[in-house]
Design an enzyme around this catalytic site. Sequence first.
Site, PDB file in Angstrom:
ATOM      1  N   LYS A  85      26.649   5.477  36.957  1.00 24.21           N
ATOM      2  CA  LYS A  85      27.353   6.244  35.929  1.00 24.21           C
ATOM      3  C   LYS A  85      26.955   7.716  35.917  1.00 24.21           C
ATOM      4  O   LYS A  85      25.825   8.097  36.167  1.00 24.21           O
ATOM      5  CB  LYS A  85      27.081   5.641  34.536  1.00 24.21           C
ATOM      6  N   LYS A 116      26.505  25.600   0.705  1.00 22.87           N
ATOM      7  CA  LYS A 116      25.597  26.123   1.728  1.00 22.87           C
ATOM      8  C   LYS A 116      25.289  25.162   2.873  1.00 22.87           C
ATOM      9  O   LYS A 116      25.368  25.539   4.041  1.00 22.87           O
ATOM     10  CB  LYS A 116      24.307  26.630   1.057  1.00 22.87           C
ATOM     11  N   GLU A 172      31.848  15.081  25.442  1.00 32.08           N
ATOM     12  CA  GLU A 172      32.126  14.069  24.413  1.00 32.08           C
ATOM     13  C   GLU A 172      31.546  14.549  23.088  1.00 32.08           C
ATOM     14  O   GLU A 172      32.124  14.346  22.018  1.00 32.08           O
ATOM     15  CB  GLU A 172      31.522  12.724  24.798  1.00 32.08           C
ATOM     16  N   ASN A 196      23.979  33.658 -10.405  1.00 34.56           N
ATOM     17  CA  ASN A 196      25.364  33.432  -9.962  1.00 34.56           C
ATOM     18  C   ASN A 196      25.877  34.566  -9.085  1.00 34.56           C
ATOM     19  O   ASN A 196      26.495  34.330  -8.046  1.00 34.56           O
ATOM     20  CB  ASN A 196      26.288  33.232 -11.175  1.00 34.56           C
ATOM     21  N   THR A 256      52.405  17.316  31.000  1.00 33.67           N
ATOM     22  CA  THR A 256      52.915  17.211  29.634  1.00 33.67           C
ATOM     23  C   THR A 256      52.931  15.719  29.349  1.00 33.67           C
ATOM     24  O   THR A 256      53.154  14.914  30.262  1.00 33.67           O
ATOM     25  CB  THR A 256      54.346  17.783  29.479  1.00 33.67           C
ATOM     26  N   HIS A 257      52.641  15.351  28.100  1.00 35.18           N
ATOM     27  CA  HIS A 257      52.523  13.927  27.729  1.00 35.18           C
ATOM     28  C   HIS A 257      51.472  13.224  28.596  1.00 35.18           C
ATOM     29  O   HIS A 257      51.548  12.014  28.797  1.00 35.18           O
ATOM     30  CB  HIS A 257      53.861  13.200  27.856  1.00 35.18           C
ATOM     31  N   GLN A 283      26.937  24.774  -5.349  1.00 34.83           N
ATOM     32  CA  GLN A 283      25.730  24.741  -4.521  1.00 34.83           C
ATOM     33  C   GLN A 283      25.959  23.919  -3.241  1.00 34.83           C
ATOM     34  O   GLN A 283      25.203  24.044  -2.275  1.00 34.83           O
ATOM     35  CB  GLN A 283      24.571  24.167  -5.337  1.00 34.83           C
ATOM     36  N   SER A 290      23.518   6.330  32.812  1.00 34.54           N
ATOM     37  CA  SER A 290      23.459   5.121  31.997  1.00 34.54           C
ATOM     38  C   SER A 290      22.122   4.438  32.252  1.00 34.54           C
ATOM     39  O   SER A 290      21.627   4.434  33.379  1.00 34.54           O
ATOM     40  CB  SER A 290      24.604   4.188  32.392  1.00 34.54           C
ATOM     41  N   TYR A 317      31.087  29.860 -12.686  1.00 32.95           N
ATOM     42  CA  TYR A 317      30.167  29.147 -11.798  1.00 32.95           C
ATOM     43  C   TYR A 317      29.979  27.719 -12.278  1.00 32.95           C
ATOM     44  O   TYR A 317      29.868  27.472 -13.478  1.00 32.95           O
ATOM     45  CB  TYR A 317      28.805  29.870 -11.752  1.00 32.95           C
TER      46      TYR A 317
HETATM   47  N1  ARG Z   1      20.884  27.390  -6.224  1.00 35.68           N
HETATM   48  C1  ARG Z   1      22.062  27.810  -6.913  1.00 35.68           C
HETATM   49  C2  ARG Z   1      23.270  27.743  -5.944  1.00 35.68           C
HETATM   50  O1  ARG Z   1      23.040  27.680  -4.777  1.00 35.68           O
HETATM   51  C3  ARG Z   1      21.902  29.203  -7.401  1.00 35.68           C
HETATM   52  C4  ARG Z   1      22.772  29.543  -8.571  1.00 35.68           C
HETATM   53  C5  ARG Z   1      22.285  28.854  -9.773  1.00 35.68           C
HETATM   54  N2  ARG Z   1      23.002  29.239 -10.920  1.00 35.68           N
HETATM   55  C6  ARG Z   1      23.010  28.547 -12.061  1.00 35.68           C
HETATM   56  N3  ARG Z   1      23.745  28.983 -13.017  1.00 35.68           N
HETATM   57  N4  ARG Z   1      22.277  27.462 -12.193  1.00 35.68           N
HETATM   58  O2  ARG Z   1      24.409  27.739  -6.347  1.00 35.68           O
END
Ligand code: ARG
Length: 456
Positions: free
Chosen positions: A280, A322, A287, A107, A152-153, A319, A274, A314
Amino acid sequence: MWGGRFSKPADINLRALNDSLRFDQRMVMQDIAGSIAYVKAITTANILTEDEASKIIQGLELVKSEFENNSFEFKPNDEDIHTAVERRLIELVGDVGGKLHTGRSRNDQVATDFRLWTKQAIDDLDRLLMTLQQTIIQQSEAHIETLMPGYTHLQPAQPITVAHWLMSFFWMIMRDRERLQDAKKRVDVMPLGSGALAGTPLQLDRRGLADDLGFAMISPNSLDAVSDRDFVAETLFCLSLIGTHLSRLGEDIILYSNPSFGYIVLDDRYSTGSSLMPQKRNADPMELARGKAGRLIGHLAGILTTLKGLPSGYNKDLQEDKEALFDAFDTLNVLLPVVTGVIQTLTINVEAMRAALHEDLLATDLADYLVHKGLPFRQAHHVVGQLVQIAAQKQISLSQLAMEQFKAVSSLFDSDVYEWFNFDAAVRRRSAFGGTAPDAVKEQIKFAKSLVSLAQ
Ligand code: ARG
Protein backbone atom coordinates in the site's frame (compact mmCIF):
# COMPACT_ATOMS: atom_id res chain seq x y z
CA MET A 1 -12.51 41.44 38.95
CA TRP A 2 -16.25 41.58 39.45
CA GLY A 3 -16.72 40.01 42.89
CA GLY A 4 -18.03 43.13 44.69
CA ARG A 5 -21.68 42.28 44.55
CA PHE A 6 -21.27 38.60 45.42
CA SER A 7 -20.90 36.97 48.81
CA LYS A 8 -19.79 33.55 47.60
CA PRO A 9 -17.12 32.60 45.07
CA ALA A 10 -18.22 31.07 41.78
CA ASP A 11 -18.81 27.33 41.73
CA ILE A 12 -15.80 25.34 40.57
CA ASN A 13 -17.74 23.68 37.78
CA LEU A 14 -19.02 27.04 36.58
CA ARG A 15 -15.41 28.22 36.47
CA ALA A 16 -14.47 25.29 34.27
CA LEU A 17 -17.29 26.19 31.90
CA ASN A 18 -16.93 29.95 31.99
CA ASP A 19 -13.19 30.59 32.05
CA SER A 20 -11.58 31.17 28.67
CA LEU A 21 -7.96 31.62 29.73
CA ARG A 22 -7.06 28.17 28.41
CA PHE A 23 -7.57 29.35 24.83
CA ASP A 24 -7.62 33.14 24.87
CA GLN A 25 -4.12 33.49 26.33
CA ARG A 26 -2.80 33.38 22.79
CA MET A 27 -4.11 36.93 22.39
CA VAL A 28 -1.86 38.22 25.16
CA MET A 29 0.31 40.40 22.91
CA GLN A 30 -2.76 42.01 21.35
CA ASP A 31 -4.24 42.53 24.81
CA ILE A 32 -1.14 44.30 26.10
CA ALA A 33 -0.76 46.39 22.94
CA GLY A 34 -4.42 47.39 23.24
CA SER A 35 -3.96 48.38 26.88
CA ILE A 36 -0.82 50.43 26.25
CA ALA A 37 -2.58 52.37 23.49
CA TYR A 38 -5.61 52.79 25.75
CA VAL A 39 -3.48 54.21 28.58
CA LYS A 40 -2.12 56.83 26.18
CA ALA A 41 -5.59 57.70 24.95
CA ILE A 42 -7.11 58.15 28.42
CA THR A 43 -4.08 60.17 29.48
CA THR A 44 -4.78 62.59 26.63
CA ALA A 45 -8.38 62.62 27.90
CA ASN A 46 -7.02 63.72 31.33
CA ILE A 47 -8.04 60.57 33.18
CA LEU A 48 -4.44 59.68 34.09
CA THR A 49 -1.53 61.95 34.94
CA GLU A 50 1.64 61.52 32.88
CA ASP A 51 3.22 59.93 35.93
CA GLU A 52 0.42 57.41 36.40
CA ALA A 53 0.46 56.61 32.71
CA SER A 54 4.17 55.90 32.62
CA LYS A 55 3.89 53.67 35.70
CA ILE A 56 1.11 51.66 34.09
CA ILE A 57 2.91 51.41 30.76
CA GLN A 58 6.09 50.26 32.45
CA GLY A 59 4.05 47.67 34.32
CA LEU A 60 2.44 46.45 31.10
CA GLU A 61 5.87 46.21 29.44
CA LEU A 62 7.00 44.11 32.40
CA VAL A 63 4.00 41.81 32.05
CA LYS A 64 4.84 41.51 28.38
CA SER A 65 8.42 40.52 29.10
CA GLU A 66 7.21 37.92 31.62
CA PHE A 67 5.18 36.35 28.82
CA GLU A 68 8.09 36.59 26.42
CA ASN A 69 10.47 34.76 28.71
CA ASN A 70 7.83 32.34 29.93
CA SER A 71 7.96 33.49 33.55
CA PHE A 72 4.37 34.74 33.78
CA GLU A 73 2.46 32.78 36.38
CA PHE A 74 -1.27 32.33 36.01
CA LYS A 75 -3.34 32.32 39.21
CA PRO A 76 -6.41 30.17 39.88
CA ASN A 77 -8.67 33.23 39.77
CA ASP A 78 -7.54 34.34 36.31
CA GLU A 79 -10.74 34.03 34.31
CA ASP A 80 -9.43 35.09 30.94
CA ILE A 81 -6.35 36.73 29.48
CA HIS A 82 -7.75 40.22 30.09
CA THR A 83 -8.22 39.68 33.83
CA ALA A 84 -4.89 37.84 34.12
CA VAL A 85 -2.92 40.73 32.61
CA GLU A 86 -4.73 43.33 34.71
CA ARG A 87 -4.31 41.29 37.90
CA ARG A 88 -0.56 40.99 37.29
CA LEU A 89 -0.28 44.68 36.39
CA ILE A 90 -1.80 45.67 39.73
CA GLU A 91 0.55 43.28 41.58
CA LEU A 92 3.50 44.96 39.84
CA VAL A 93 2.56 48.66 40.00
CA GLY A 94 0.04 48.77 42.84
CA ASP A 95 -3.37 50.42 42.97
CA VAL A 96 -2.63 52.83 40.14
CA GLY A 97 -2.89 49.80 37.82
CA GLY A 98 -6.58 49.71 38.69
CA LYS A 99 -7.05 52.92 36.68
CA LEU A 100 -6.27 51.19 33.39
CA HIS A 101 -9.78 49.84 32.92
CA THR A 102 -11.47 53.27 33.35
CA GLY A 103 -14.22 53.62 30.76
CA ARG A 104 -13.33 50.30 29.20
CA SER A 105 -15.21 47.00 29.30
CA ARG A 106 -13.97 43.54 28.52
CA ASN A 107 -16.63 43.65 25.83
CA ASP A 108 -14.87 46.29 23.73
CA GLN A 109 -11.49 44.98 24.89
CA VAL A 110 -11.98 41.39 23.75
CA ALA A 111 -13.44 42.43 20.41
CA THR A 112 -10.43 44.71 19.86
CA ASP A 113 -7.91 42.02 20.80
CA PHE A 114 -9.56 39.41 18.63
CA ARG A 115 -9.69 41.71 15.62
CA LEU A 116 -5.98 42.53 16.02
CA TRP A 117 -5.20 38.84 16.24
CA THR A 118 -7.31 37.99 13.19
CA LYS A 119 -5.69 40.67 11.01
CA GLN A 120 -2.26 39.18 11.71
CA ALA A 121 -3.51 35.63 11.16
CA ILE A 122 -4.92 36.61 7.76
CA ASP A 123 -1.58 38.09 6.71
CA ASP A 124 0.31 34.99 7.83
CA LEU A 125 -2.10 32.67 6.03
CA ASP A 126 -1.84 34.76 2.88
CA ARG A 127 1.88 34.04 2.70
CA LEU A 128 1.27 30.28 2.88
CA LEU A 129 -1.36 30.53 0.16
CA MET A 130 0.98 32.47 -2.09
CA THR A 131 3.72 29.88 -1.58
CA LEU A 132 1.32 27.17 -2.72
CA GLN A 133 0.44 29.24 -5.78
CA GLN A 134 4.12 29.64 -6.65
CA THR A 135 4.62 25.89 -6.32
CA ILE A 136 1.64 25.23 -8.59
CA ILE A 137 3.18 27.54 -11.19
CA GLN A 138 6.54 25.77 -11.00
CA GLN A 139 5.01 22.31 -11.41
CA SER A 140 2.78 23.60 -14.23
CA GLU A 141 5.70 25.08 -16.14
CA ALA A 142 7.28 21.63 -16.28
CA HIS A 143 4.12 20.19 -17.88
CA ILE A 144 2.84 22.72 -20.38
CA GLU A 145 3.03 20.10 -23.16
CA THR A 146 2.06 17.04 -21.08
CA LEU A 147 -1.35 15.71 -22.06
CA MET A 148 -3.91 14.02 -19.84
CA PRO A 149 -7.61 13.21 -20.11
CA GLY A 150 -9.84 15.98 -18.84
CA TYR A 151 -13.07 14.87 -17.18
CA THR A 152 -16.69 15.88 -16.82
CA HIS A 153 -18.93 13.70 -14.62
CA LEU A 154 -15.61 11.91 -13.93
CA GLN A 155 -15.96 10.42 -17.43
CA PRO A 156 -13.12 11.03 -19.92
CA ALA A 157 -14.11 14.14 -21.88
CA GLN A 158 -11.38 15.94 -23.84
CA PRO A 159 -7.59 16.00 -23.75
CA ILE A 160 -6.08 18.82 -21.68
CA THR A 161 -2.60 19.68 -20.50
CA VAL A 162 -1.39 18.88 -17.00
CA ALA A 163 -0.44 22.54 -16.58
CA HIS A 164 -4.01 23.54 -17.34
CA TRP A 165 -5.35 21.12 -14.73
CA LEU A 166 -2.90 22.27 -12.04
CA MET A 167 -3.34 25.95 -12.83
CA SER A 168 -7.10 25.67 -12.29
CA PHE A 169 -6.26 25.44 -8.58
CA PHE A 170 -4.05 28.51 -8.80
CA TRP A 171 -7.11 30.60 -9.66
CA MET A 172 -9.23 29.15 -6.88
CA ILE A 173 -6.53 30.13 -4.42
CA MET A 174 -6.17 33.53 -6.05
CA ARG A 175 -9.84 34.21 -5.40
CA ASP A 176 -9.47 32.86 -1.86
CA ARG A 177 -6.70 35.35 -1.21
CA GLU A 178 -8.68 38.23 -2.66
CA ARG A 179 -11.68 37.21 -0.57
CA LEU A 180 -9.54 37.18 2.58
CA GLN A 181 -8.19 40.65 1.80
CA ASP A 182 -11.73 41.88 1.34
CA ALA A 183 -12.88 40.29 4.59
CA LYS A 184 -9.90 41.90 6.30
CA LYS A 185 -11.37 45.34 5.58
CA ARG A 186 -14.26 44.46 7.88
CA VAL A 187 -11.93 42.97 10.49
CA ASP A 188 -9.91 46.17 10.43
CA VAL A 189 -12.42 48.18 12.52
CA MET A 190 -11.67 49.20 16.12
CA PRO A 191 -14.40 48.60 18.75
CA LEU A 192 -12.33 50.09 21.63
CA GLY A 193 -14.11 53.08 23.16
CA SER A 194 -17.49 51.38 22.98
CA GLY A 195 -17.53 50.52 26.69
CA ALA A 196 -19.83 47.68 27.70
CA LEU A 197 -22.48 48.63 25.14
CA ALA A 198 -23.41 52.32 25.34
CA GLY A 199 -20.13 54.05 24.52
CA THR A 200 -17.63 55.89 26.70
CA PRO A 201 -18.18 59.02 28.77
CA LEU A 202 -14.48 59.89 28.36
CA GLN A 203 -13.27 62.46 25.84
CA LEU A 204 -11.44 59.74 23.93
CA ASP A 205 -9.76 60.45 20.63
CA ARG A 206 -10.89 57.14 19.16
CA ARG A 207 -9.42 57.95 15.75
CA GLY A 208 -6.00 58.58 17.28
CA LEU A 209 -6.32 55.38 19.32
CA ALA A 210 -7.12 53.44 16.13
CA ASP A 211 -4.09 54.96 14.37
CA ASP A 212 -1.94 53.89 17.29
CA LEU A 213 -3.22 50.30 17.05
CA GLY A 214 -3.10 50.20 13.25
CA PHE A 215 -6.85 50.01 12.64
CA ALA A 216 -8.17 51.47 9.40
CA MET A 217 -11.59 52.36 10.78
CA ILE A 218 -13.43 52.92 14.07
CA SER A 219 -16.79 51.34 14.81
CA PRO A 220 -19.67 53.80 14.39
CA ASN A 221 -22.10 52.15 16.85
CA SER A 222 -21.03 50.93 20.27
CA LEU A 223 -23.89 48.44 20.65
CA ASP A 224 -23.07 46.85 17.32
CA ALA A 225 -19.32 46.97 18.00
CA VAL A 226 -19.40 44.81 21.15
CA SER A 227 -21.61 42.12 19.71
CA ASP A 228 -20.57 42.08 16.06
CA ARG A 229 -18.91 38.80 15.15
CA ASP A 230 -19.62 39.09 11.43
CA PHE A 231 -15.88 39.27 10.98
CA VAL A 232 -15.49 35.84 12.58
CA ALA A 233 -18.21 34.28 10.46
CA GLU A 234 -16.87 35.88 7.32
CA THR A 235 -13.28 34.84 7.99
CA LEU A 236 -14.47 31.31 8.79
CA PHE A 237 -16.29 31.28 5.46
CA CYS A 238 -13.09 32.29 3.67
CA LEU A 239 -11.16 29.56 5.49
CA SER A 240 -13.90 27.00 4.76
CA LEU A 241 -13.75 27.77 1.08
CA ILE A 242 -9.96 27.43 1.10
CA GLY A 243 -10.50 24.07 2.79
CA THR A 244 -13.05 23.15 0.15
CA HIS A 245 -10.61 23.98 -2.65
CA LEU A 246 -7.82 21.98 -1.03
CA SER A 247 -10.28 19.14 -0.58
CA ARG A 248 -11.10 19.12 -4.29
CA LEU A 249 -7.41 19.19 -5.16
CA GLY A 250 -7.04 16.33 -2.69
CA GLU A 251 -9.76 14.32 -4.39
CA ASP A 252 -8.07 14.70 -7.80
CA ILE A 253 -4.72 13.66 -6.40
CA ILE A 254 -6.21 10.68 -4.56
CA LEU A 255 -7.86 9.50 -7.78
CA TYR A 256 -4.94 10.18 -10.10
CA SER A 257 -2.50 8.42 -7.79
CA ASN A 258 -4.72 5.36 -7.59
CA PRO A 259 -2.96 2.58 -9.58
CA SER A 260 -6.07 2.23 -11.78
CA PHE A 261 -5.28 5.72 -13.06
CA GLY A 262 -1.53 5.73 -12.37
CA TYR A 263 -1.14 9.32 -13.53
CA ILE A 264 0.86 10.60 -10.58
CA VAL A 265 3.01 9.29 -7.77
CA LEU A 266 3.33 11.06 -4.45
CA ASP A 267 6.85 11.35 -3.14
CA ASP A 268 7.81 8.93 -0.37
CA ARG A 269 7.99 11.84 2.06
CA TYR A 270 4.30 12.53 1.46
CA SER A 271 2.98 8.98 1.22
CA THR A 272 1.96 6.58 3.94
CA GLY A 273 1.85 2.81 4.07
CA SER A 274 -0.31 0.16 5.64
CA SER A 275 0.64 -1.77 8.77
CA LEU A 276 -0.90 -4.88 7.21
CA MET A 277 -0.63 -4.67 3.41
CA PRO A 278 2.99 -4.16 2.35
CA GLN A 279 2.15 -2.94 -1.14
CA LYS A 280 0.00 0.00 0.00
CA ARG A 281 0.92 3.52 -0.85
CA ASN A 282 -1.71 5.88 0.45
CA ALA A 283 -2.29 9.56 -0.20
CA ASP A 284 -3.07 10.34 3.45
CA PRO A 285 -2.10 14.01 3.25
CA MET A 286 -4.71 14.63 0.59
CA GLU A 287 -7.30 12.55 2.42
CA LEU A 288 -6.63 14.81 5.39
CA ALA A 289 -7.02 17.87 3.15
CA ARG A 290 -10.44 16.47 2.26
CA GLY A 291 -11.20 15.63 5.87
CA LYS A 292 -10.13 18.98 7.30
CA ALA A 293 -12.59 20.75 5.00
CA GLY A 294 -15.38 19.13 6.99
CA ARG A 295 -13.90 20.43 10.20
CA LEU A 296 -13.59 23.98 8.83
CA ILE A 297 -17.14 24.02 7.50
CA GLY A 298 -18.26 22.75 10.92
CA HIS A 299 -16.73 25.82 12.58
CA LEU A 300 -18.54 28.10 10.13
CA ALA A 301 -21.87 26.38 10.77
CA GLY A 302 -21.13 26.59 14.50
CA ILE A 303 -20.58 30.34 14.68
CA LEU A 304 -23.60 31.12 12.51
CA THR A 305 -25.73 28.97 14.76
CA THR A 306 -24.31 30.69 17.84
CA LEU A 307 -25.07 34.14 16.44
CA LYS A 308 -28.52 33.57 15.02
CA GLY A 309 -30.54 33.75 18.22
CA LEU A 310 -28.58 36.33 20.19
CA PRO A 311 -30.31 39.40 21.59
CA SER A 312 -28.63 42.80 21.20
CA GLY A 313 -25.44 43.51 23.11
CA TYR A 314 -22.70 41.24 24.38
CA ASN A 315 -23.70 37.73 25.45
CA LYS A 316 -21.35 35.09 26.81
CA ASP A 317 -22.24 32.86 23.86
CA LEU A 318 -19.87 35.10 21.92
CA GLN A 319 -16.92 33.60 23.78
CA GLU A 320 -17.45 30.57 21.51
CA ASP A 321 -16.01 32.63 18.64
CA LYS A 322 -12.36 32.15 19.53
CA GLU A 323 -11.75 28.41 19.64
CA ALA A 324 -13.48 28.08 16.28
CA LEU A 325 -11.38 30.69 14.53
CA PHE A 326 -8.12 29.68 16.25
CA ASP A 327 -8.66 26.07 15.27
CA ALA A 328 -9.55 27.00 11.69
CA PHE A 329 -6.32 28.98 11.25
CA ASP A 330 -4.28 26.29 13.05
CA THR A 331 -5.74 23.65 10.75
CA LEU A 332 -4.81 25.50 7.56
CA ASN A 333 -1.41 26.50 8.90
CA VAL A 334 -0.55 22.82 9.33
CA LEU A 335 -2.24 21.66 6.15
CA LEU A 336 -0.97 24.18 3.62
CA PRO A 337 2.77 23.46 3.88
CA VAL A 338 2.01 19.76 3.41
CA VAL A 339 -0.16 20.34 0.34
CA THR A 340 2.58 22.58 -1.04
CA GLY A 341 5.13 19.81 -0.41
CA VAL A 342 2.92 17.25 -2.16
CA ILE A 343 2.62 19.43 -5.28
CA GLN A 344 6.31 20.31 -5.27
CA THR A 345 7.46 16.68 -5.13
CA LEU A 346 4.77 15.12 -7.30
CA THR A 347 5.94 12.77 -10.06
CA ILE A 348 3.82 13.08 -13.19
CA ASN A 349 3.64 9.82 -15.12
CA VAL A 350 3.63 11.30 -18.63
CA GLU A 351 3.31 7.93 -20.41
CA ALA A 352 0.42 6.69 -18.26
CA MET A 353 -1.48 9.88 -18.90
CA ARG A 354 -0.91 9.65 -22.63
CA ALA A 355 -1.91 5.98 -22.65
CA ALA A 356 -5.20 6.98 -21.01
CA LEU A 357 -6.09 9.19 -23.96
CA HIS A 358 -8.71 7.21 -25.85
CA GLU A 359 -9.69 8.33 -29.34
CA ASP A 360 -13.23 8.93 -28.11
CA LEU A 361 -11.82 12.06 -26.47
CA LEU A 362 -11.52 13.45 -30.02
CA ALA A 363 -15.21 12.97 -30.86
CA THR A 364 -15.87 16.68 -30.28
CA ASP A 365 -13.01 17.52 -32.63
CA LEU A 366 -14.51 15.24 -35.25
CA ALA A 367 -17.76 17.19 -34.96
CA ASP A 368 -15.70 20.39 -35.33
CA TYR A 369 -14.25 18.90 -38.54
CA LEU A 370 -17.78 18.65 -39.98
CA VAL A 371 -18.57 22.15 -38.75
CA HIS A 372 -15.52 23.35 -40.73
CA LYS A 373 -17.10 21.71 -43.78
CA GLY A 374 -20.29 23.68 -43.20
CA LEU A 375 -22.51 21.29 -41.21
CA PRO A 376 -24.48 22.87 -38.32
CA PHE A 377 -22.99 21.70 -35.00
CA ARG A 378 -26.18 19.93 -33.84
CA GLN A 379 -26.14 17.71 -36.95
CA ALA A 380 -22.39 17.18 -36.68
CA HIS A 381 -22.86 16.02 -33.08
CA HIS A 382 -25.44 13.47 -34.23
CA VAL A 383 -23.30 12.16 -37.11
CA VAL A 384 -20.26 11.65 -34.88
CA GLY A 385 -22.47 9.97 -32.30
CA GLN A 386 -23.40 7.42 -34.98
CA LEU A 387 -19.71 6.85 -35.77
CA VAL A 388 -18.91 6.30 -32.09
CA GLN A 389 -21.71 3.73 -31.93
CA ILE A 390 -20.50 1.90 -35.07
CA ALA A 391 -16.90 1.82 -33.80
CA ALA A 392 -18.05 0.54 -30.39
CA GLN A 393 -20.10 -2.22 -32.05
CA LYS A 394 -17.12 -3.27 -34.17
CA GLN A 395 -14.84 -2.92 -31.14
CA ILE A 396 -12.43 -0.69 -33.03
CA SER A 397 -11.35 2.87 -32.48
CA LEU A 398 -12.71 5.77 -34.54
CA SER A 399 -9.64 6.14 -36.74
CA GLN A 400 -9.85 2.45 -37.66
CA LEU A 401 -13.14 3.07 -39.46
CA ALA A 402 -12.76 2.85 -43.24
CA MET A 403 -13.41 5.84 -45.49
CA GLU A 404 -16.69 4.28 -46.76
CA GLN A 405 -17.92 4.00 -43.20
CA PHE A 406 -17.30 7.70 -42.66
CA LYS A 407 -18.95 8.52 -45.99
CA ALA A 408 -21.95 6.34 -45.08
CA VAL A 409 -22.91 8.67 -42.23
CA SER A 410 -21.93 11.94 -43.96
CA SER A 411 -20.76 12.72 -47.45
CA LEU A 412 -18.81 15.67 -46.04
CA PHE A 413 -16.09 13.33 -44.75
CA ASP A 414 -12.88 13.19 -46.79
CA SER A 415 -9.58 11.39 -46.42
CA ASP A 416 -8.20 14.43 -44.51
CA VAL A 417 -10.39 13.31 -41.58
CA TYR A 418 -7.64 10.92 -40.49
CA GLU A 419 -5.36 13.89 -39.79
CA TRP A 420 -7.79 14.97 -37.06
CA PHE A 421 -6.96 11.97 -34.89
CA ASN A 422 -4.21 13.83 -33.14
CA PHE A 423 -4.38 14.64 -29.43
CA ASP A 424 -1.66 17.29 -29.56
CA ALA A 425 -3.41 19.07 -32.40
CA ALA A 426 -6.73 18.90 -30.56
CA VAL A 427 -5.15 20.57 -27.53
CA ARG A 428 -3.34 23.17 -29.65
CA ARG A 429 -6.64 24.17 -31.25
CA ARG A 430 -7.97 25.41 -27.86
CA SER A 431 -5.76 28.43 -28.12
CA ALA A 432 -8.09 31.30 -27.17
CA PHE A 433 -7.01 32.88 -23.89
CA GLY A 434 -8.17 30.64 -21.05
CA GLY A 435 -7.94 27.45 -23.11
CA THR A 436 -5.72 24.42 -22.65
CA ALA A 437 -3.40 24.97 -25.66
CA PRO A 438 0.24 25.27 -24.57
CA ASP A 439 0.44 28.81 -25.97
CA ALA A 440 -2.69 29.87 -24.09
CA VAL A 441 -1.43 28.20 -20.91
CA LYS A 442 1.85 30.10 -21.26
CA GLU A 443 -0.17 33.34 -21.39
CA GLN A 444 -2.17 32.14 -18.39
CA ILE A 445 0.98 31.44 -16.40
CA LYS A 446 2.46 34.79 -17.37
CA PHE A 447 -0.62 36.51 -16.01
CA ALA A 448 -0.52 34.33 -12.88
CA LYS A 449 3.11 35.20 -12.26
CA SER A 450 2.32 38.91 -12.42
CA LEU A 451 -0.11 38.35 -9.52
CA VAL A 452 2.24 36.46 -7.19
CA SER A 453 5.51 38.30 -7.66
CA LEU A 454 7.38 35.61 -9.58
CA ALA A 455 9.88 36.62 -12.28
CA GLN A 456 8.19 36.15 -15.67
N1 ARG B 1 -13.69 36.06 27.90
C1 ARG B 1 -14.75 36.88 27.40
C2 ARG B 1 -14.97 36.57 25.90
O1 ARG B 1 -14.11 35.98 25.32
C3 ARG B 1 -14.39 38.32 27.55
C4 ARG B 1 -15.57 39.23 27.61
C5 ARG B 1 -16.27 39.07 28.89
N2 ARG B 1 -17.32 40.00 29.03
C6 ARG B 1 -18.32 39.87 29.91
N3 ARG B 1 -19.23 40.76 29.91
N4 ARG B 1 -18.34 38.85 30.75
O2 ARG B 1 -15.99 36.89 25.33
